[in-house]
Design an enzyme around this catalytic site. Structure first.
Site, short mmCIF file in Angstrom:
data_model
loop_
_atom_site.label_atom_id
_atom_site.label_comp_id
_atom_site.label_asym_id
_atom_site.label_seq_id
_atom_site.Cartn_x
_atom_site.Cartn_y
_atom_site.Cartn_z
N ILE A 156 0.84 -1.21 0.00
CA ILE A 156 0.00 0.00 0.00
C ILE A 156 0.87 1.25 0.00
CG2 ILE A 156 -1.83 1.22 1.24
CD1 ILE A 156 -2.65 -1.50 0.07
N ALA A 159 8.35 3.13 2.29
CA ALA A 159 9.23 4.17 2.81
C ALA A 159 10.65 3.64 2.86
CB ALA A 159 8.75 4.60 4.20
N SER A 160 11.55 4.40 3.46
CA SER A 160 12.97 4.02 3.43
C SER A 160 13.26 2.79 4.29
CB SER A 160 13.83 5.19 3.91
OG SER A 160 13.50 5.54 5.23
N GLN A 163 7.81 -1.40 4.02
CA GLN A 163 6.59 -1.14 3.27
C GLN A 163 5.42 -1.85 3.93
OE1 GLN A 163 8.41 -2.31 -0.38
NE2 GLN A 163 7.44 -4.34 -0.43
N VAL A 164 4.20 -1.36 3.61
CA VAL A 164 2.99 -1.80 4.32
C VAL A 164 2.06 -2.52 3.35
CG1 VAL A 164 0.98 -1.04 5.65
CG2 VAL A 164 3.19 0.10 5.96
N LYS A 178 3.37 -4.34 8.35
CA LYS A 178 4.55 -3.56 8.01
C LYS A 178 5.77 -4.49 7.96
CE LYS A 178 6.82 0.72 9.62
NZ LYS A 178 6.73 1.74 10.67
N ASP A 312 6.80 12.48 14.26
CA ASP A 312 6.70 12.45 12.79
C ASP A 312 5.23 12.51 12.35
OD1 ASP A 312 7.58 12.32 10.17
OD2 ASP A 312 7.68 10.14 10.14
#
Length: 637
Positions: A156, A159-160, A163-164, A178, A312
């Site tokens: 979906i 990121a660094s 991923q999800v 995740k 964040d």
């Protein structure tokens, strides 16, 4: 496959090899990392070639700018800032995180480059699903088909660090899964080793950087390792949920511990809309501005009350739910603020409101931005220049982004060292303000935050904040009724304010040592009012007496009451609070009657009234009568 696998070649099963044991490091330890690579130069040399060549080329271009005067041109500096963002993204997760850390360090980076780094995206292309599923099976100890009835074919989001995927459990509940990037710990460990040695070299052989770069790298390494440990992130989410369980407007996804390990995190799927998608939020029947206010108040509660905050809060991590709640996601980056720092931040706001820039400079020493040895004399005028202009419309109208930009310039010029907690606070608030501005272009985060500051100042029993409240409402021993009025009016706009708690806190303040001057002001106001009322009554009675009994002094018009406001103005101030009832004050009378300081106020009131009465009797009644008697030296007519 991204550059992540370059330092960790894949084996026959497609898993990155860990020939040195970096995958077994559960926390960041510079000495342990150094021991890994001292006897294994090959992966180190390979990564050095991949990183130092592009970094060296970039630094050479920056040096040429300095020699040719290009660094004096803002456009050129901004272009170099963009090139730096692109370079860090190409170098991988550790360098992306380093760039994000630099974006909150105005003591290290010029304001223009700071602005460019703040836009650095924590995103990379997704890695292969085959490797992701292998990671899930390895960490959770069973094939994916046994763990989830459904799992999306594609991620979906990516990121660094991972991923999800969206999945479903056997009981039908939707979950977010995740999965960490393969080889991530090995790559980041090697990159941190390289960057730390670069920082050591700069520290030993150069003098142009005053901040502790090695300490900055170690702080970064600690945080990245915490983010890479999904068990730690699960604990963060559960702690956050516990702290905010009283708030019916905040949602935190439930963590499924039996489906969570170091590299896999399974949590409740939250179906919502990004706060920045205004039309979609309104389509849910929600008010976007109300949702932002909920988020601002929650952030301030995190910072100033709990001292544990989400560092964040970008748009993807804050979702508006159909039931009116805000869902917080991604608890990998959390931070804590010590009680002393939270108190210091509120005191700094008080000195800012009072435009007391000398004390504000001392606050920065206390908050560890400046050392005790730094000369504050040249810093105070810089603060005056930055804040005086910003405060022209009042603290609630200050442009937070503009002020932080100007303050960044001051921090870059003077020997500031930004504490890690402050850097994350600024990042959090600037991000939150950016989300709010996408909804309401006129939004001012300090205006939205001031009611919460006012409430903490009024209700927090901390002795240092009691003294700050005294500073706020007293000026040269005179009570600033308009300032107290502003504080109460601001606190009335704060969500969740309990008037009963505020009344109790106000009484506690008045009865404390910090409230002694305020008590004196109240006694003085009561004396003025009772004396004026008594004199008016005496004059009216005197004017109704038979002519032969009238005293000349009592025939004069009654004086106008003194300047201090009447005591019932306090009641008027409290009446501005929502849900306030006068009985909240009357219920406190038995307690007040038992307080020694109240007895002292009563004695002082009686003594001052008696002195006023004697003075009036002599000055306004007896002396005027004496002046009406015939002089002994005057012959009778």
């Amino acid at each position: 496959m991204t550059s992540l696998s370059r330092s960790a070649p894949a084996n026959d099963n497609g898993h990155p090899q860990d020939v040195l044991g970096a995958a077994d490091l559960n926390r960041y330890d510079p000495e342990a990392v150094a021991r890994l690579y001292r006897g294994h130069p090959r992966p180190l040399l390979r990564r050095l070639w991949q990183t130092l060549v592009p970094i060296g080329a970039f630094l050479l271009a920056v040096l040429m700018d300095r020699l040719t005067g290009g660094f004096r041109q803002e456009n050129q500096v901004r272009q170099r800032g963009r090139q730096l963002c692109e370079l860090l993204t190409e170098l991988g997760p550790a360098f992306i995180k380093a760039g994000q850390a630099l974006s909150t360090r105005p003591d290290l980076v010029s304001p223009v480059v700071l602005e460019e780094l703040s836009a650095l995206q924590d995103q990379l292309p997704p890695f292969s699903n085959t490797m992701a599923m292998a990671c899930v099976a390895e960490d959770l100890g069973a094939p994916v088909e046994q763990l989830f009835t459904q799992l999306s074919q594609e991620p979906i989001s990516a990121a660094s660090l991972g991923q999800v995927y969206k999945g479903q459990l056997a009981d039908g509940r939707a979950v977010a899964v995740k999965v960490q990037r393969p080889g991530l710990r090995e790559q980041i460990t090697l990159d941190l080793y390289i960057v730390r040695n670069m920082a050591l070299w700069i520290k030993r052989y150069t003098r142009f950087v005053r901040s502790d770069l090695v300490g900055l790298v170690d702080e970064l390494g600690t945080r990245i390792f915490e983010e890479m440990d999904y068990i730690h992130e699960a604990e963060n989410a559960e702690r956050f949920a516990t702290l905010h369980r009283h708030n019916q407007r905040i949602a935190v996804p439930e963590i499924h511990r039996h489906l969570t390990n170091r590299r896999v995190l399974t949590m409740e799927w939250m179906e919502g809309i990004k706060l920045t998608q205004v039309n979609e939020v309104q389509a849910l029947g929600l008010d976007p501005e109300d949702m932002i206010n909920v988020g601002v108040n929650c952030s301030l509660e995190q910072l100033l009350e709990h001292g544990y905050f989400h560092a964040d809060p970008h748009p993807g991590n804050l979702l508006a739910l159909a039931d009116g709640r805000i869902a917080y996601l991604d608890f990998g980056m959390m931070s804590e603020v010590k009680r002393s720092a939270r108190t210091g931040l509120i005191q700094a706001v008080v000195h800012l409101v009072n435009k007391d820039f000398d004390k504000l400079a001392k606050d920065f020493v206390r908050l560890e931005f400046l050392t005790q040895e730094v000369d504050l004399k040249p810093i105070v005028p810089a603060f005056t220049k930055v804040f005086s202009r910003a405060l022209e419309g009042g603290v609630s109208r200050m442009d937070f982004k503009s002020v932080t930009d100007d303050l960044s310039g001051v921090m870059y010029r003077f020997p500031f060292q930004v504490p890690p907690y402050y850097a994350l606070i600024i990042r959090s608030l600037v991000t939150l303000e950016g989300i709010a501005l996408s909804i309401n272009p006129g939004f001012k985060i300090l205006g939205a935050a001031y009611p919460y500051f006012a409430t903490r100042l009024l209700v927090d029993p901390d002795p240092e904040l009691r003294n700050s409240l005294r500073e706020m409402v007293l000026s040269e021993n005179a009570l600033r009724w308009e300032r107290l009025d502003d504080l109460l009016s601001s606190a009335a706009r704060s969500q969740g304010l309990d008037p009963g708690t505020l009344v109790d806190s106000t009484l506690n303040f008045l009865l404390s040592d910090a409230g002694s001057k305020v008590r004196s002001q109240l006694v003085g106001a009561m004396v003025d009012q009772l004396d004026a009322m008594g004199w008016q009554v005496a004059c009216r009675v005197g004017q109704r007496l038979p002519q032969r009994w009238q005293l000349h002094g009592l025939q004069a018009p009654a004086p106008v009451p003194g300047t201090p406001p009447p005591l019932w103005d306090v009641l008027k101030l409290f009446q501005k609070l929502p849900s306030f009832e006068p009985t909240m004050l009357w219920q406190s009378i038995p307690r007040l009657l038992g307080e020694p300081v109240v007895h002292g106020m009563g004695l002082q009131l009686a003594q001052d009234l008696a002195e006023r009465g004697v003075v009036r009797l002599v000055r306004d009644v007896l002396l005027p009568q004496q002046s009406l008697l015939p002089s002994k030296s005057t012959p009778a007519s």
